[in-house]
Design a protein around this motif. Structure first.
Motif, mmCIF file in Angstrom:
data_model
loop_
_atom_site.group_PDB
_atom_site.id
_atom_site.type_symbol
_atom_site.label_atom_id
_atom_site.label_comp_id
_atom_site.label_asym_id
_atom_site.label_seq_id
_atom_site.Cartn_x
_atom_site.Cartn_y
_atom_site.Cartn_z
ATOM 1 N N MET A 1 -40.309 45.610 72.912
ATOM 2 C CA MET A 1 -38.979 45.824 73.504
ATOM 3 C C MET A 1 -37.932 45.887 72.391
ATOM 4 O O MET A 1 -37.971 45.106 71.448
ATOM 5 N N ASP A 2 -37.021 46.843 72.470
ATOM 6 C CA ASP A 2 -35.953 47.029 71.490
ATOM 7 C C ASP A 2 -35.090 45.771 71.405
ATOM 8 O O ASP A 2 -34.510 45.337 72.389
ATOM 9 N N SER A 3 -34.976 45.181 70.193
ATOM 10 C CA SER A 3 -34.225 43.936 70.031
ATOM 11 C C SER A 3 -32.725 44.142 70.183
ATOM 12 O O SER A 3 -31.977 43.167 70.283
ATOM 13 N N SER A 4 -32.266 45.409 70.221
ATOM 14 C CA SER A 4 -30.853 45.655 70.484
ATOM 15 C C SER A 4 -30.556 45.626 71.976
ATOM 16 O O SER A 4 -29.395 45.608 72.387
ATOM 17 N N ILE A 5 -31.617 45.632 72.801
ATOM 18 C CA ILE A 5 -31.452 45.568 74.254
ATOM 19 C C ILE A 5 -31.725 44.161 74.756
ATOM 20 O O ILE A 5 -30.972 43.622 75.561
ATOM 21 N N VAL A 6 -32.818 43.549 74.290
ATOM 22 C CA VAL A 6 -33.089 42.144 74.601
ATOM 23 C C VAL A 6 -33.563 41.450 73.331
ATOM 24 O O VAL A 6 -34.220 42.055 72.493
ATOM 25 N N PRO A 7 -33.268 40.164 73.171
ATOM 26 C CA PRO A 7 -33.731 39.426 71.988
ATOM 27 C C PRO A 7 -35.250 39.284 72.002
ATOM 28 O O PRO A 7 -35.913 39.408 73.050
ATOM 29 N N ILE A 8 -35.826 38.984 70.850
ATOM 30 C CA ILE A 8 -37.282 38.919 70.738
ATOM 31 C C ILE A 8 -37.881 37.766 71.539
ATOM 32 O O ILE A 8 -39.041 37.815 71.935
ATOM 33 N N TRP A 9 -37.100 36.720 71.812
ATOM 34 C CA TRP A 9 -37.625 35.573 72.553
ATOM 35 C C TRP A 9 -37.647 35.809 74.061
ATOM 36 O O TRP A 9 -38.236 35.030 74.822
ATOM 37 N N PHE A 10 -37.010 36.872 74.518
ATOM 38 C CA PHE A 10 -36.924 37.143 75.959
ATOM 39 C C PHE A 10 -38.146 37.934 76.393
ATOM 40 O O PHE A 10 -38.379 39.051 75.922
ATOM 41 N N ASN A 11 -38.964 37.365 77.266
ATOM 42 C CA ASN A 11 -40.209 38.008 77.678
ATOM 43 C C ASN A 11 -40.556 37.651 79.126
ATOM 44 O O ASN A 11 -39.789 36.981 79.824
ATOM 45 N N THR A 12 -41.739 38.070 79.548
ATOM 46 C CA THR A 12 -42.174 37.858 80.935
ATOM 47 C C THR A 12 -42.217 36.376 81.293
ATOM 48 O O THR A 12 -41.765 35.968 82.374
ATOM 49 N N ASP A 13 -42.766 35.566 80.410
ATOM 50 C CA ASP A 13 -42.858 34.126 80.693
ATOM 51 C C ASP A 13 -41.475 33.503 80.855
ATOM 52 O O ASP A 13 -41.274 32.630 81.713
ATOM 53 N N TYR A 14 -40.536 33.938 80.033
ATOM 54 C CA TYR A 14 -39.174 33.405 80.109
ATOM 55 C C TYR A 14 -38.564 33.725 81.470
ATOM 56 O O TYR A 14 -37.983 32.848 82.132
ATOM 57 N N ILE A 15 -38.693 34.978 81.885
ATOM 58 C CA ILE A 15 -38.140 35.397 83.175
ATOM 59 C C ILE A 15 -38.811 34.638 84.313
ATOM 60 O O ILE A 15 -38.143 34.161 85.246
ATOM 61 N N GLN A 16 -40.111 34.511 84.226
ATOM 62 C CA GLN A 16 -40.864 33.846 85.289
ATOM 63 C C GLN A 16 -40.450 32.387 85.450
ATOM 64 O O GLN A 16 -40.211 31.903 86.566
#
Length: 414
Positions: A1-16
C-alpha cells in the motif's frame, strides 16, 4: 500500500481490531479494504487523510457487510519535514487526539443531559496515541457533503453552522463552570506564546500581500501601513488568542472555516445539519475569534460585507438560548458584551482575510503546500503571487482594506 495514502503500520489486523472494539463484536473478520486519498492535492497541508472502505464478516449477519471510515494520521514524508516539525512544536497532533479522547466527551456529556442527540464532531472508531492517528466514521458515507469554499457559504448554510457553533461554545462554558480550568491546557492556537514555528509563514505571506497591495493604484497607503505592521504581526495575533479575564471565554474550534465542516441536506437540497472536525487548534478563548475567522474565510463575499451584524446577532441568540437551557451557572454575556469582545479581537480579521483566505481559495495547485508557503524561494514566491493575484482575493482586499484601516486595524497598537 502506498505510504502516502496510508502509513506502513495501518493494515488488515489494525482495522479488524479497531472495528471489533468499536462495534463491540469480537467475531468481526475483515475480508478486504481499499484506501484512497480523502482530500485533493492542496486541500490538506497537515496530515495524511485517507478514506478506508472495508468489507467484513460477522456472526451477526450471514452477508458480507461494508463500512467507510476516515484515517487521519501524521505526515511522514521527507518533503514535509519542515511542516511536521512546526506542527510538532505546536503539539497539534497530540492536542487533537486529546480533544477527541478527553475534552470533547465533556462537552457531549453536558449536552446529553438535556437530550441533545445531534453530533457536533465525527464519532471516533479508534484513537491511537502511539501512532498519533484518529480513525473516524466517514461523514460522506452518512450523507454529509462539503460545501464549495471558493463559492462561499450562503445565508442558510451560515446560520446552520453558526447555530452548531453556538451550541458547542455554550456547552464548553457550562463544562468549565462545573469544573473550572477544564480547558486551561488548550492554549496553542494558530497564534500562541509557546511556538514561533509558523512565523515565517505568517510574515512571508503578509509581506507578499503588502507588496502586491502597494502596487495597486490608490492602495499604496494601505500597503505602506502593512509594511510597518509586519514586525508586530505575530505579537498582535498572540494577544488576540489569549483569554481575557473580562471576556466570556469558551472552547473555540480555532480553525472554523467551511472546509472543516460537512453538511447534510434535505430533499430540497437545503442544509439541515452540519458536523465539525479538525480540532487541532481548539483553544480556550473568546468565541469571537471563531466568528472573525469564519466570516473572513467562508462566506459569500456580499454576505461577508453586508450581513455580519445579522450573523453575530443570530449566533448570540443561539448561544444565550443554549446557555439558558443548560442552566449555565455563570453570568450570561449580553449582546453588547459580545460586540465589545468582537471589537477587541478584531485584529484576527487581518490574518483571516490577508493570509488564511488567499491560501484557502488558491487555484494554483501545482505548487500548493504549506511546506512551500513557509519558504522564500522562487517556487514559494510564485505560489504567493498566484494567491494574491487571484481576482476574488484582489476584489476582497480592495473592499476590506479601507474598512480595516477605518477601524484602526492597520495602525500600530499601544
Amino acid at each position: 500500500m502506498d505510504s502516502s495514502i496510508v502509513p506502513i503500520w495501518f493494515n488488515t489486523d489494525y482495522i479488524q481490531d479497531a472495528l471489533r472494539s468499536y462495534l463491540r463484536d469480537g467475531a468481526i473478520k475483515v475480508v478486504s479494504y481499499k484506501a484512497s486519498p480523502a482530500s485533493a492535492r492542496g486541500d490538506n497541508y497537515v496530515c495524511i487523510l485517507s478514506r478506508i472502505s472495508v468489507e467484513y464478516k460477522s456472526n451477526s449477519s450471514k452477508d458480507i457487510q461494508s463500512g467507510s471510515y476516515i484515517l487521519k494520521a501524521t505526515l511522514n514524508s521527507e518533503s514535509s519535514c519542515k511542516v511536521k516539525a512546526a506542527f510538532d512544536s505546536y503539539g497539534t497532533y497530540d492536542h487533537e487526539i486529546e480533544m477527541y479522547h478527553t475534552q470533547f466527551p465533556k462537552i457531549r456529556d453536558v449536552l446529553n443531559k438535556i437530550g441533545y442527540c445531534k453530533d457536533l464532531v465525527p464519532k471516533t472508531v479508534k484513537i491511537d496515541h502511539e501512532h498519533q492517528s484518529i480513525f473516524l466514521e466517514d461523514l460522506s458515507a452518512m450523507g454529509y457533503k462539503m460545501a464549495n469554499v471558493r463559492a462561499g457559504l450562503d445565508e442558510i448554510h451560515a446560520k446552520v453552522i453558526l447555530k452548531k457553533l453556538a451550541e458547542w461554545h455554550a456547552a464548553s462554558a457550562v463544562a468549565n463552570a462545573g469544573r473550572p480550568g477544564t480547558f486551561r491546557n488548550c492554549d496553542r492556537g494558530i497564534f500562541n506564546k509557546h511556538s514561533k514555528a509558523f512565523d515565517s509563514y505568517f510574515n512571508l505571506n503578509f509581506e507578499a500581500c503588502a507588496r502586491v497591495v502597494s502596487s495597486w493604484e490608490g492602495y499604496e497607503a494601505y500597503g505602506g501601513k502593512m509594511i510597518k505592521l509586519l514586525p508586530h504581526f505575530t505579537e498582535y495575533g498572540v494577544r488576540v488568542m489569549e483569554p481575557k479575564d473580562h471576556h466570556f471565554n469558551v472552547l473555540t474550534h480555532g480553525d472554523f472555516w467551511c472546509n472543516n465542516a460537512m453538511f447534510k441536506y434535505n430533499e430540497s437540497n437545503q442544509p439541515v445539519d452540519v458536523i465539525l472536525f479538525d480540532l487541532q487548534f481548539s483553544i480556550w478563548a473568546s468565541p469571537t475569534i471563531d466568528l472573525h475567522y469564519f466570516f473572513h474565510t467562508s462566506l459569500m463575499d456580499d454576505l461577508r460585507f453586508n450581513n455580519t451584524e445579522e450573523f453575530v446577532y443570530y449566533y448570540y441568540q443561539n448561544l444565550r438560548e443554549t446557555l439558558q437551557v443548560l442552566k449555565f451557572s455563570g453570568k450570561i454575556p449580553t449582546l453588547h458584551q459580545i460586540w465589545v469582545q468582537y471589537v477587541e479581537t478584531a485584529f484576527y480579521c487581518i490574518y483571516s482575510a490577508v493570509i488564511a483566505q488567499p491560501s484557502m481559495i488558491n487555484e494554483e495547485t501545482e505548487d500548493a503546500s504549506l511546506n512551500c508557503l513557509m519558504k522564500n524561494d522562487e517556487r514559494s514566491r510564485r505560489l504567493r503571487n498566484a494567491m494574491f493575484n487571484n481576482a476574488r482575493i484582489r476584489r476582497n482586499l480592495q473592499r476590506w482594506l479601507p474598512v480595516f484601516d477605518r477601524r484602526g486595524l492597520l495602525d500600530l497598537q499601544a
